[in-house]
Design a protein around this motif. Structure first.
Motif, short mmCIF file in Angstrom:
data_model
loop_
_atom_site.label_atom_id
_atom_site.label_comp_id
_atom_site.label_asym_id
_atom_site.label_seq_id
_atom_site.Cartn_x
_atom_site.Cartn_y
_atom_site.Cartn_z
N LEU A 171 0.97 -1.34 -0.12
CA LEU A 171 0.09 -0.05 0.28
C LEU A 171 0.80 1.39 0.10
O LEU A 171 1.82 1.33 0.97
CB LEU A 171 -0.82 0.04 1.38
N LEU A 172 0.38 2.24 -0.77
CA LEU A 172 1.09 3.62 -0.84
C LEU A 172 0.19 4.39 -0.06
O LEU A 172 -1.01 4.53 -0.61
CB LEU A 172 1.28 4.20 -2.37
N GLU A 173 0.46 4.95 0.76
CA GLU A 173 -0.37 5.79 1.54
C GLU A 173 -0.11 7.38 1.27
O GLU A 173 0.71 7.84 1.00
CB GLU A 173 -0.13 5.75 3.11
N ILE A 174 -1.41 7.73 0.82
CA ILE A 174 -1.11 9.31 0.18
C ILE A 174 -1.99 10.21 1.11
O ILE A 174 -3.24 10.02 1.39
CB ILE A 174 -1.67 9.15 -1.24
N GLU A 175 -1.52 11.63 1.32
CA GLU A 175 -2.34 12.29 2.05
C GLU A 175 -3.14 13.11 1.06
O GLU A 175 -2.89 13.85 0.14
CB GLU A 175 -1.56 13.35 2.91
N LYS A 176 -4.62 12.96 1.30
CA LYS A 176 -5.72 13.39 0.19
C LYS A 176 -5.53 14.99 0.34
O LYS A 176 -5.66 15.28 -0.97
CB LYS A 176 -6.91 13.00 0.73
#
Length: 71
Positions: A57-62
């Motif tokens: 999983l790549l976690e991205i700050e929306k």
């Protein structure tokens, strides 16, 4: 901040790690990047990645995404 996730298979993670930028194949073929909220991950992984031994999983700050996001 809301978090979004991009799911990668092992070979996609390898490409992510060796390149100076990452461009998922869906951006070229469909014109967008598939992202998910945490609450959606299990269903997506079960439905679309069931044959994958491992996913990442790549976690991205929306809030930090500059382009438009369609929910």
């Amino acid at each position: 901040m809301n978090k979004l996730y991009h799911i990668l298979k092992a070979e996609e993670l390898y490409q992510f790690n060796i390149q100076d930028h990452y461009q998922p194949s869906s951006l070229k073929t469909k014109g967008f990047i598939h992202l998910a909220y945490e609450r959606q991950l299990q269903k997506i992984i079960t439905s679309f990645f069931k044959d994958s031994r491992e996913v990442y999983l790549l976690e991205i700050e929306k809030d930090l995404v500059r382009n438009s996001i369609k929910d």
